[in-house]
Design a protein around this motif. Sequence first.
Motif, PDB file in Angstrom:
ATOM      1  N   GLY A 259       0.784  -1.242   0.000  1.00  0.00           N
ATOM      2  CA  GLY A 259       0.000   0.000   0.000  1.00  0.00           C
ATOM      3  C   GLY A 259       0.810   1.282   0.000  1.00  0.00           C
ATOM      4  N   VAL A 260       2.106   1.190  -0.265  1.00  0.00           N
ATOM      5  CA  VAL A 260       2.971   2.372  -0.203  1.00  0.00           C
ATOM      6  C   VAL A 260       2.586   3.405  -1.275  1.00  0.00           C
ATOM      7  CG1 VAL A 260       5.342   3.031  -0.804  1.00  0.00           C
ATOM      8  CG2 VAL A 260       4.940   1.345   0.969  1.00  0.00           C
ATOM      9  N   PHE A 261       2.148   2.912  -2.425  1.00  0.00           N
ATOM     10  CA  PHE A 261       1.704   3.838  -3.476  1.00  0.00           C
ATOM     11  C   PHE A 261       0.218   4.143  -3.259  1.00  0.00           C
ATOM     12  CE2 PHE A 261       5.731   2.741  -5.114  1.00  0.00           C
ATOM     13  CZ  PHE A 261       6.112   3.811  -5.911  1.00  0.00           C
ATOM     14  N   ASN A 262      -0.022   5.190  -2.454  1.00  0.00           N
ATOM     15  CA  ASN A 262      -1.381   5.583  -2.091  1.00  0.00           C
ATOM     16  C   ASN A 262      -1.604   7.038  -2.521  1.00  0.00           C
ATOM     17  OD1 ASN A 262       0.138   7.058  -0.321  1.00  0.00           O
ATOM     18  ND2 ASN A 262      -0.347   5.782   1.459  1.00  0.00           N
ATOM     19  N   ALA A 263      -2.725   7.608  -2.102  1.00  0.00           N
ATOM     20  CA  ALA A 263      -3.069   8.976  -2.523  1.00  0.00           C
ATOM     21  C   ALA A 263      -1.952   9.955  -2.174  1.00  0.00           C
ATOM     22  CB  ALA A 263      -4.382   9.395  -1.884  1.00  0.00           C
ATOM     23  N   THR A 264      -1.381   9.785  -0.985  1.00  0.00           N
ATOM     24  CA  THR A 264      -0.305  10.698  -0.572  1.00  0.00           C
ATOM     25  C   THR A 264       0.851  10.621  -1.562  1.00  0.00           C
ATOM     26  OG1 THR A 264      -0.926  10.141   1.684  1.00  0.00           O
ATOM     27  CG2 THR A 264       1.148  11.318   1.413  1.00  0.00           C
ATOM     28  N   ALA A 265       1.210   9.404  -1.945  1.00  0.00           N
ATOM     29  CA  ALA A 265       2.323   9.235  -2.892  1.00  0.00           C
ATOM     30  C   ALA A 265       1.951   9.827  -4.257  1.00  0.00           C
ATOM     31  CB  ALA A 265       2.668   7.758  -3.030  1.00  0.00           C
ATOM     32  N   PHE A 266       0.752   9.542  -4.737  1.00  0.00           N
ATOM     33  CA  PHE A 266       0.373  10.052  -6.066  1.00  0.00           C
ATOM     34  C   PHE A 266       0.364  11.584  -6.096  1.00  0.00           C
ATOM     35  CE2 PHE A 266      -1.852   5.771  -6.229  1.00  0.00           C
ATOM     36  CZ  PHE A 266      -0.819   5.193  -6.940  1.00  0.00           C
ATOM     37  N   ASN A 267      -0.013  12.188  -4.954  1.00  0.00           N
ATOM     38  CA  ASN A 267      -0.006  13.658  -4.889  1.00  0.00           C
ATOM     39  C   ASN A 267       1.396  14.236  -5.003  1.00  0.00           C
ATOM     40  OD1 ASN A 267      -2.727  14.164  -4.749  1.00  0.00           O
ATOM     41  ND2 ASN A 267      -2.800  13.811  -2.529  1.00  0.00           N
ATOM     42  N   LYS A 268       2.390  13.430  -4.697  1.00  0.00           N
ATOM     43  CA  LYS A 268       3.776  13.922  -4.767  1.00  0.00           C
ATOM     44  C   LYS A 268       4.404  13.702  -6.144  1.00  0.00           C
ATOM     45  CE  LYS A 268       4.591  13.266   0.153  1.00  0.00           C
ATOM     46  NZ  LYS A 268       5.035  12.351   1.178  1.00  0.00           N
ATOM     47  N   MET A 269       3.691  12.983  -7.003  1.00  0.00           N
ATOM     48  CA  MET A 269       4.264  12.696  -8.338  1.00  0.00           C
ATOM     49  C   MET A 269       3.946  13.808  -9.322  1.00  0.00           C
ATOM     50  SD  MET A 269       3.496   8.566  -8.506  1.00  0.00           S
ATOM     51  CE  MET A 269       3.855   8.319 -10.239  1.00  0.00           C
ATOM     52  N   LYS A 270       4.711  13.859 -10.402  1.00  0.00           N
ATOM     53  CA  LYS A 270       4.451  14.840 -11.457  1.00  0.00           C
ATOM     54  C   LYS A 270       3.120  14.517 -12.146  1.00  0.00           C
ATOM     55  CE  LYS A 270       9.331  15.423 -12.720  1.00  0.00           C
ATOM     56  NZ  LYS A 270      10.306  15.481 -13.803  1.00  0.00           N
ATOM     57  N   GLU A 271       2.447  15.531 -12.636  1.00  0.00           N
ATOM     58  CA  GLU A 271       1.193  15.271 -13.365  1.00  0.00           C
ATOM     59  C   GLU A 271       1.458  14.567 -14.695  1.00  0.00           C
ATOM     60  OE1 GLU A 271      -1.224  18.735 -13.754  1.00  0.00           O
ATOM     61  OE2 GLU A 271      -1.758  18.705 -11.624  1.00  0.00           O
ATOM     62  N   THR A 272       2.699  14.662 -15.143  1.00  0.00           N
ATOM     63  CA  THR A 272       3.062  14.000 -16.402  1.00  0.00           C
ATOM     64  C   THR A 272       3.651  12.604 -16.170  1.00  0.00           C
ATOM     65  OG1 THR A 272       5.172  15.133 -16.181  1.00  0.00           O
ATOM     66  CG2 THR A 272       3.543  16.131 -17.672  1.00  0.00           C
ATOM     67  N   ALA A 273       3.674  12.179 -14.906  1.00  0.00           N
ATOM     68  CA  ALA A 273       4.380  10.922 -14.590  1.00  0.00           C
ATOM     69  C   ALA A 273       3.596   9.689 -15.029  1.00  0.00           C
ATOM     70  CB  ALA A 273       4.654  10.851 -13.093  1.00  0.00           C
ATOM     71  N   VAL A 274       4.369   8.679 -15.393  1.00  0.00           N
ATOM     72  CA  VAL A 274       3.808   7.381 -15.780  1.00  0.00           C
ATOM     73  C   VAL A 274       4.239   6.365 -14.714  1.00  0.00           C
ATOM     74  CG1 VAL A 274       3.888   5.534 -17.512  1.00  0.00           C
ATOM     75  CG2 VAL A 274       3.940   7.942 -18.236  1.00  0.00           C
ATOM     76  N   LEU A 275       3.275   5.614 -14.205  1.00  0.00           N
ATOM     77  CA  LEU A 275       3.586   4.589 -13.205  1.00  0.00           C
ATOM     78  C   LEU A 275       3.558   3.216 -13.864  1.00  0.00           C
ATOM     79  CD1 LEU A 275       3.863   3.952 -10.060  1.00  0.00           C
ATOM     80  CD2 LEU A 275       1.430   3.376 -10.175  1.00  0.00           C
ATOM     81  N   VAL A 276       4.592   2.429 -13.617  1.00  0.00           N
ATOM     82  CA  VAL A 276       4.621   1.049 -14.125  1.00  0.00           C
ATOM     83  C   VAL A 276       4.758   0.117 -12.924  1.00  0.00           C
ATOM     84  CG1 VAL A 276       5.999  -0.625 -15.448  1.00  0.00           C
ATOM     85  CG2 VAL A 276       5.631   1.684 -16.357  1.00  0.00           C
ATOM     86  N   ASN A 277       3.939  -0.918 -12.877  1.00  0.00           N
ATOM     87  CA  ASN A 277       4.056  -1.885 -11.771  1.00  0.00           C
ATOM     88  C   ASN A 277       4.211  -3.293 -12.317  1.00  0.00           C
ATOM     89  OD1 ASN A 277       4.068  -3.238  -9.366  1.00  0.00           O
ATOM     90  ND2 ASN A 277       1.974  -2.720  -8.758  1.00  0.00           N
ATOM     91  N   ILE A 278       5.412  -3.845 -12.107  1.00  0.00           N
ATOM     92  CA  ILE A 278       5.630  -5.252 -12.458  1.00  0.00           C
ATOM     93  C   ILE A 278       5.987  -6.050 -11.191  1.00  0.00           C
ATOM     94  CG2 ILE A 278       6.215  -5.033 -14.912  1.00  0.00           C
ATOM     95  CD1 ILE A 278       8.923  -5.210 -12.289  1.00  0.00           C
ATOM     96  N   GLY A 279       5.789  -5.404 -10.014  1.00  0.00           N
ATOM     97  CA  GLY A 279       6.109  -6.073  -8.743  1.00  0.00           C
ATOM     98  C   GLY A 279       4.932  -6.901  -8.272  1.00  0.00           C
ATOM     99  N   GLY A 281       0.564  -6.338  -7.100  1.00  0.00           N
ATOM    100  CA  GLY A 281      -0.560  -5.414  -7.103  1.00  0.00           C
ATOM    101  C   GLY A 281      -0.769  -4.700  -5.783  1.00  0.00           C
ATOM    102  N   LYS A 282      -0.558  -5.427  -4.686  1.00  0.00           N
ATOM    103  CA  LYS A 282      -0.868  -4.861  -3.374  1.00  0.00           C
ATOM    104  C   LYS A 282       0.117  -3.777  -2.922  1.00  0.00           C
ATOM    105  CE  LYS A 282      -3.296  -8.817  -1.298  1.00  0.00           C
ATOM    106  NZ  LYS A 282      -4.643  -8.319  -1.536  1.00  0.00           N
ATOM    107  N   ILE A 283       1.183  -3.559  -3.671  1.00  0.00           N
ATOM    108  CA  ILE A 283       2.094  -2.457  -3.323  1.00  0.00           C
ATOM    109  C   ILE A 283       1.384  -1.123  -3.615  1.00  0.00           C
ATOM    110  CG2 ILE A 283       4.351  -1.391  -3.851  1.00  0.00           C
ATOM    111  CD1 ILE A 283       5.339  -4.246  -4.554  1.00  0.00           C
ATOM    112  N   VAL A 284       0.390  -1.196  -4.482  1.00  0.00           N
ATOM    113  CA  VAL A 284      -0.381  -0.007  -4.862  1.00  0.00           C
ATOM    114  C   VAL A 284      -1.766  -0.076  -4.217  1.00  0.00           C
ATOM    115  CG1 VAL A 284      -1.465   1.149  -6.832  1.00  0.00           C
ATOM    116  CG2 VAL A 284       0.832   0.185  -7.060  1.00  0.00           C
ATOM    117  N   ASN A 285      -2.203   1.043  -3.671  1.00  0.00           N
ATOM    118  CA  ASN A 285      -3.603   1.142  -3.250  1.00  0.00           C
ATOM    119  C   ASN A 285      -4.413   1.432  -4.520  1.00  0.00           C
ATOM    120  OD1 ASN A 285      -6.127   2.340  -2.601  1.00  0.00           O
ATOM    121  ND2 ASN A 285      -5.400   2.636  -0.504  1.00  0.00           N
ATOM    122  N   GLN A 286      -5.115   0.419  -4.984  1.00  0.00           N
ATOM    123  CA  GLN A 286      -5.696   0.503  -6.323  1.00  0.00           C
ATOM    124  C   GLN A 286      -6.851   1.506  -6.420  1.00  0.00           C
ATOM    125  OE1 GLN A 286      -4.917  -3.133  -8.624  1.00  0.00           O
ATOM    126  NE2 GLN A 286      -7.118  -3.107  -8.973  1.00  0.00           N
TER     127      GLN A 286
END
Length: 362
Positions: A259-279, A281-286
């Motif tokens: 759950g480390v990639f949550n709303a708080t994390a997304f708010n800190k990313m660039k608006e142009t950023a691309v997220l890739v997850n090959i680890g 699913g649960k590392i991301v709060n979907q």
Amino acid sequence: MLSRFIGVSATIFSSRSGSILSRSLYKSGGRNHTQTMSTGKAFKVLITHPEVPQEGIDLLKENCEIIQVQSLPVNRAELLQKIRGVDGIFWGGHEALNAEALDAAGPQLKSISTMSAGIDYVDVAEVKKRKIPLGHTPTVLNTAVADLAVGLLIAAGRRFHEGRKKIETNNWENYHLNWMLGQDIRDSTVGFYGFGGIGQAIAKRLSGFDIDQVLYTTRRRVDKEIEKELNAKKVDFDTLLAQSDFVVIASPLTAATQGVFNATAFNKMKETAVLVNIGRGKIVNQDDLYEALKSNKIFSAGLDVTDPEPLSAKDKLLSLDNVVVLPHIGSATKRTRAEMATIAAHNVLRGLVGEPMLSPAY
Ligand SMILES: O=C(O)[C@H](O)CO
């Protein structure tokens, strides 16, 4: 990679797995054991999946009596019935490997290997408690997963999914000059959350795309030589989020990464950023990812892993234009799966005779 493994182990294995068993049994037990081995059936091994590549089965068959789960999807009751009394387990699928299964197997169990890099479905504490060697198959899948990650990075950054939908809905509007513009990889900063073998293999591939720099967040710093080769710098998580044009999750799922990639994390990313997850699913709060993509807090995402898996066909994530989702196929190439099966079989064989596994999980 397999050749590296085999190369390393060649002196022990010669060309066939049988030699390790024979030699080890010579060492540990003398003539009687060796004679037992000459029957080729000193140990009973369960293969928990009906579709394990033949390469792995053949290796085990040389020395072991094989029992194999036949049901598909794997039926837990069949697995728990066949597991009784086995010496080794080749855990082929991603079903829970827990106290229930270990208790059902019994105290004679000597060796287990999964056929996966990630072992989040294994209760490692329970395996450790019973002092059973546990192997897994990292490394051999690095290149296959890295290839797929680069594909996702491009597909999400250049809007492949949305483009396909435009065609299907008769919305091909290329009379607009600014139609379907995506993100450049050239001169970008690529940030890795987790920078082990897979992350490094991705960075290596991306160096051919003229990226500017690699940032990474891990607990431990990687080798200075590797940093130099990949132009990589260790940074804290917030810096990674703030500075990366592409953020690649290449970490295992643990209590610390869930759950480390949550709303708080997304708010800190660039608006142009691309997220890739090959680890995993649960590392991301979907739910948070869905909101971030829908409100264009981040540009897009490319996911090979989701929460849950399988993802429902009705999942709201699939309604979005700016996400590319794949059904966890990172290691799904014929060669990679065969190599994974080979390594897993060697792990099991080594564990059976008390030799160190090729890739121990703990
Ligand atoms: O962990 C692994 O082995 C890959 O994600 C494929 O399951």
